[in-house]
Every structure is written in C-alpha cells, then in structure tokens.
Scaffold this motif. Structure first.
Motif, PDB file in Angstrom:
ATOM      1  N   LEU A 129      11.993  62.257  -5.684  1.00 28.52           N
ATOM      2  CA  LEU A 129      12.632  61.791  -4.280  1.00 28.52           C
ATOM      3  C   LEU A 129      12.518  60.132  -4.274  1.00 28.52           C
ATOM      4  O   LEU A 129      11.682  59.720  -4.881  1.00 28.52           O
ATOM      5  CB  LEU A 129      11.488  62.396  -3.445  1.00 28.52           C
ATOM      6  CG  LEU A 129      11.318  63.800  -3.192  1.00 28.52           C
ATOM      7  CD1 LEU A 129      10.146  64.327  -3.881  1.00 28.52           C
ATOM      8  CD2 LEU A 129      11.160  64.296  -1.930  1.00 28.52           C
ATOM      9  N   SER A 130      13.553  59.831  -3.693  1.00 29.70           N
ATOM     10  CA  SER A 130      13.436  58.429  -3.146  1.00 29.70           C
ATOM     11  C   SER A 130      13.756  58.407  -1.633  1.00 29.70           C
ATOM     12  O   SER A 130      14.776  59.316  -1.263  1.00 29.70           O
ATOM     13  CB  SER A 130      14.546  57.677  -4.058  1.00 29.70           C
ATOM     14  OG  SER A 130      15.829  58.031  -3.873  1.00 29.70           O
ATOM     15  N   PHE A 131      13.253  57.462  -0.915  1.00 30.59           N
ATOM     16  CA  PHE A 131      13.738  57.522   0.457  1.00 30.59           C
ATOM     17  C   PHE A 131      13.507  56.176   1.160  1.00 30.59           C
ATOM     18  O   PHE A 131      12.629  55.196   0.505  1.00 30.59           O
ATOM     19  CB  PHE A 131      12.707  58.429   1.294  1.00 30.59           C
ATOM     20  CG  PHE A 131      11.137  58.361   0.891  1.00 30.59           C
ATOM     21  CD1 PHE A 131      10.469  58.595   0.122  1.00 30.59           C
ATOM     22  CD2 PHE A 131      10.449  57.502   1.866  1.00 30.59           C
ATOM     23  CE1 PHE A 131       9.168  58.399  -0.236  1.00 30.59           C
ATOM     24  CE2 PHE A 131       9.134  57.163   1.905  1.00 30.59           C
ATOM     25  CZ  PHE A 131       8.408  57.622   0.912  1.00 30.59           C
ATOM     26  N   ASP A 132      14.095  55.820   2.075  1.00 33.04           N
ATOM     27  CA  ASP A 132      13.765  54.680   2.946  1.00 33.04           C
ATOM     28  C   ASP A 132      13.839  55.448   4.517  1.00 33.04           C
ATOM     29  O   ASP A 132      13.968  56.459   4.849  1.00 33.04           O
ATOM     30  CB  ASP A 132      14.674  53.543   2.707  1.00 33.04           C
ATOM     31  CG  ASP A 132      16.050  54.027   2.971  1.00 33.04           C
ATOM     32  OD1 ASP A 132      16.600  54.973   3.581  1.00 33.04           O
ATOM     33  OD2 ASP A 132      16.953  53.412   1.899  1.00 33.04           O
ATOM     34  N   ALA A 133      13.870  54.556   5.375  1.00 35.28           N
ATOM     35  CA  ALA A 133      14.181  54.764   6.928  1.00 35.28           C
ATOM     36  C   ALA A 133      15.275  55.320   7.231  1.00 35.28           C
ATOM     37  O   ALA A 133      15.503  56.113   8.317  1.00 35.28           O
ATOM     38  CB  ALA A 133      13.950  53.547   7.880  1.00 35.28           C
TER      39      ALA A 133
ATOM     40  N   SER B 259       8.138  56.132   5.226  1.00 37.06           N
ATOM     41  CA  SER B 259       9.453  55.973   5.591  1.00 37.06           C
ATOM     42  C   SER B 259       9.731  54.566   6.332  1.00 37.06           C
ATOM     43  O   SER B 259      10.724  54.180   6.379  1.00 37.06           O
ATOM     44  CB  SER B 259      10.279  57.142   5.819  1.00 37.06           C
ATOM     45  OG  SER B 259       9.922  57.640   6.852  1.00 37.06           O
TER      46      SER B 259
ATOM     47  N   ALA C  41      14.182  52.365  -3.371  1.00 33.78           N
ATOM     48  CA  ALA C  41      13.556  52.697  -1.930  1.00 33.78           C
ATOM     49  C   ALA C  41      12.151  53.158  -2.628  1.00 33.78           C
ATOM     50  O   ALA C  41      11.880  53.052  -3.699  1.00 33.78           O
ATOM     51  CB  ALA C  41      14.330  53.825  -1.456  1.00 33.78           C
ATOM     52  N   HIS C  42      11.345  53.927  -1.705  1.00 34.47           N
ATOM     53  CA  HIS C  42      10.130  54.297  -2.080  1.00 34.47           C
ATOM     54  C   HIS C  42      10.561  55.538  -2.802  1.00 34.47           C
ATOM     55  O   HIS C  42      11.375  56.346  -2.529  1.00 34.47           O
ATOM     56  CB  HIS C  42       9.278  54.611  -1.072  1.00 34.47           C
ATOM     57  CG  HIS C  42       9.011  53.592  -0.001  1.00 34.47           C
ATOM     58  ND1 HIS C  42       8.929  52.165  -0.630  1.00 34.47           N
ATOM     59  CD2 HIS C  42       8.823  53.206   1.455  1.00 34.47           C
ATOM     60  CE1 HIS C  42       8.739  51.228   0.664  1.00 34.47           C
ATOM     61  NE2 HIS C  42       8.872  52.033   1.752  1.00 34.47           N
ATOM     62  N   ARG C  43       9.678  55.547  -3.775  1.00 32.81           N
ATOM     63  CA  ARG C  43       9.942  56.761  -4.767  1.00 32.81           C
ATOM     64  C   ARG C  43       8.630  57.800  -5.062  1.00 32.81           C
ATOM     65  O   ARG C  43       7.558  57.381  -4.970  1.00 32.81           O
ATOM     66  CB  ARG C  43      10.376  56.568  -6.213  1.00 32.81           C
ATOM     67  CG  ARG C  43      11.361  55.446  -5.913  1.00 32.81           C
ATOM     68  CD  ARG C  43      11.990  54.777  -7.300  1.00 32.81           C
ATOM     69  NE  ARG C  43      12.626  55.594  -8.135  1.00 32.81           N
ATOM     70  CZ  ARG C  43      12.927  55.469  -9.402  1.00 32.81           C
ATOM     71  NH1 ARG C  43      12.911  54.311  -9.828  1.00 32.81           N
ATOM     72  NH2 ARG C  43      13.580  56.369 -10.005  1.00 32.81           N
TER      73      ARG C  43
ATOM     74  N   LEU D 236       5.320  55.804  -5.221  1.00 32.87           N
ATOM     75  CA  LEU D 236       5.513  54.170  -5.548  1.00 32.87           C
ATOM     76  C   LEU D 236       6.130  53.670  -4.406  1.00 32.87           C
ATOM     77  O   LEU D 236       7.209  53.841  -4.077  1.00 32.87           O
ATOM     78  CB  LEU D 236       6.320  53.933  -6.875  1.00 32.87           C
ATOM     79  CG  LEU D 236       6.821  52.488  -7.073  1.00 32.87           C
ATOM     80  CD1 LEU D 236       5.538  51.754  -7.248  1.00 32.87           C
ATOM     81  CD2 LEU D 236       7.704  52.394  -8.353  1.00 32.87           C
TER      82      LEU D 236
END
Lengths: 249, 130
Positions: free
Chosen positions: B81-85, A246, A205-207, A221
């Motif tokens: 942190l790590s994230f997605d929708a 997101s 995922a984005h970090r 990132l």
C-alpha cells in the motif's frame, strides 16, 4: 549570556508584553477560540482537543443553542454529548466527527470552557483520537484541521506496534518494541541509508508491505523530511495505522 | 474483448466501497491490465502507469529488501500500500498466481483491511476462471 539566561529574558519579555495587552474576554462560557463556526471553528476545536493532556471536560459553545461537551484525556475524546442529551462514550471516529461538524455548522463563533477533572479512568485504546476522526471529516473541514504532529502519531502507534525504528535526526536510529523485529527494521534502514534513499519512489508517500511466510505481519515506512520511521505491526491494525499516519507529512 | 463476468466482479468490488475510485485486474509480470472498473473515465495510459506502480511496490528493490530483511522470506510481499492525506493505493496479490494482482485506488478513510479481504476473494475467483 548563557542560553538559559537568554531563554529567561525572552520569557520575561513575553510576560511583560502580555500584561500590557487587553485581557482575553472570558465569560461563564469560557474564552473565545474562533470568531466563526464552520471549518474555522472546527479547526480551532480540534486544536483544543489536540492540546489537552490532563483529564478535562471541554464545553464548546457556539451561539444561542449550539453546544458540545467532551471529556478529553491525553488528546483522546472519551465521552461526548450535546445540549440535547447526556454524555455518551465516544466509540467511533464517524460518530464523533458527525457531532463536531454539526455543532460547528450551527455555531457563529466558538468558545471553550476547560474544567479540570479528577483522575479519569482510561486505557490507552479508549476513546477517539484526531487520527480516528480525520477520515470522517468533510473535505472542507479536513483541509482546515491541523496536521497530526509526528510525535502524536508515534505515541498513538505504541498501542499496536510490535517494534519501531525511528531514524530521524542525529545519533543513529532509535529502536523500541520487540528486539528481534526491531533488528529487522534497523537492517532495512541501514540498507536504505546506504543507498540514495528509496530506490523505487523518489517522492514517496508512506508505504506498507504485508507478508511473511507463515504468520503475516506488516511493515510501514514513513518518509518525512527529517528522516524515516519504520514500524512493524499486525495486519489487524491496518486501518488504525493508516488513519494515524495519513495526516502526517 | 473483456469478459463481462470479470467486469461485473470488478464493478461489484469497487461499488462495495464508496471511497474506491479504481479496481484494476493486472498481470504484474507483463505490466498488462486485463480489465478495470473506474468511478470516472480513465485513459489506458493511466491504467498502465498504475500497473507499473503496483509492480514496483510489490516487486521492486525496496519490496525485496523488506521481504528478505523483515519477513525473512525469499517470496515478495503479498500486499503493498502507499498513502498520503489525499489518496491510498492498494495492491493485492493472488497467492495462487503471484503474477496476478488487483490494484485499487481509494479515498482516505476507506476500510482497507476489508477491501483486501474482499479483493482476495474476487482475485481467487478470477484466477480460478482464467
């Protein structure tokens, strides 16, 4: 035939085709953008906002009484109101999301009238964007909402980033912002591109990391199919940054 | 046996944020979860996996590269942190005891900056009592 001539031929063909089609039904309430309200209507409404760059007053009508009016500039809602009251400044994503969802829940179909406005005074930080709205839309609406294009997320990020390194595509990474921090980001990208991608997370995922010896800052990132984007920003913009990115994948 | 004061603190932190699904207090050096507060019942294996993810995001190769190349520091990052929708995972490290951390899993839209601030306070209390 050159590429330019080929493009002109395609455009001409599309124009001729459109002349042969029935004209879009337009009334004093504008043209129809969705045949129903709810999540479908909301997705069309959000797309309309996303495609509005010049200052416009968008008047959405959804049946007998349902109406919402928004002043939109550069894809940001500056003011918003319903048929019941005067227009107010759009201050939070939560407030605007609630108004839009209430409107779409009551709408049977959605029409829009787009009135061009004289120069609308604005600042880059004013109003509410799609990424500000996204966390406050219900699950149903959120799934129907358009994904945020990466270029819009990048444009919004320029309000708060210290530097960014865009390593998508050919020609090597493009740097923006503070030179010294940009150089740090470039080094991070060089390290990663020298290996086999993200060593810690094969399907990332984005970090974000927050750190630094004295004055902490944050590194984001963004991992996309077409490459990586690195951004540096101050931790006070953490929520804005996450809301912005997101919806990008 | 889990200390009830620790559990209460984790429960209070989780319920303070409606979008928060999990708050786990862990030792990253040994990948041990000391205690956890979860919105729904969660198997120990999943908590262990969360702890492994937290350790990798704060202590892994990429985190160390970020620390050296961006933060110009030999210390690993403080938070990751790590994230997605659909989900966001946040790891908050204790400044006083860098091996100890809170791992939080949240819904999108959770006020993460506030969660990190509140989590740091809870973590300081937990580490002081340990």
């Amino acid at each position: 035939m050159t590429d330019g001539v080929a493009e002109d031929a395609v455009r001409l063909r599309d124009v001729l085709k459109s002349l042969g089609e029935a004209p879009e039904e337009t009334t004093d309430k504008g043209c129809k953008i969705a045949d129903e309200g709810g999540a479908v209507g909301l997705a069309s409404l959000l797309r309309e906002i996303e495609e509005t760059v010049l200052p416009r007053q968008l008047t959405f009508t959804g049946g007998a009484d349902a109406q919402v009016t928004a002043v939109v500039v550069e894809r940001r809602i500056l003011r918003i109101g319903t048929q019941d009251g005067e227009m107010k400044a759009a201050e939070t994503g939560e407030q605007v999301a609630a108004m839009l969802e209430t409107f779409c829940a009551a709408a049977s179909a959605v029409r829009v009238r787009r009135d061009l406005l004289e120069a609308e005074p604005t600042s880059a930080a004013a109003g509410v964007s799609l990424s500000d709205l996204s966390p406050f839309l219900s699950d149903t609406a959120d799934r129907s909402a358009p994904q945020i294009p990466v270029e819009i997320a990048l444009a919004e990020s320029e309000r708060y980033v210290l530097a960014l390194c865009d390593a998508r595509g050919e020609g090597g990474p493009r740097l923006k912002g503070k030179d010294a921090i940009g150089a740090h980001l470039q080094r991070l990208e060089d390290n990663l591109s020298g290996g086999a991608g993200d060593p810690d997370n094969p399907a990332p995922a984005h970090r974000i990391w927050i750190g630094g010896p004295s004055d902490p800052f944050a590194i984001l990132l963004v991992t996309l199919p077409q490459g990586r984007i690195w951004l540096a920003f101050e931790p006070e913009h953490l929520d804005t940054c996450i809301a912005c990115w997101s919806g990008v994948d | 046996m889990i200390n009830t004061a620790v559990q209460d603190r984790l429960d209070r932190l989780r319920t303070r944020f409606p979008g928060c699904r999990v708050v786990a207090f862990a030792d990253l050096s040994t990948s041990t979860v000391f205690a956890a507060s979860t919105r729904e019942k969660m198997a120990q294996e999943r908590l262990d996996a969360l702890c492994d993810t937290a350790r990798t995001s704060l202590c892994g190769t990429l985190a160390q590269s970020v620390a050296q190349n961006a933060f110009q520091s030999s210390d690993e990052p403080m938070h990751a942190l790590s994230f997605d929708a659909g989900s966001l995972t946040c790891v908050i490290r204790s400044p006083a005891s860098p091996a100890e951390a809170l791992c939080c899993v949240c819904d999108p839209g959770t006020a993460v900056a506030e969660m990190i601030a509140q989590g740091a306070v809870v973590l300081a209390d937990l580490c002081e009592e340990a």
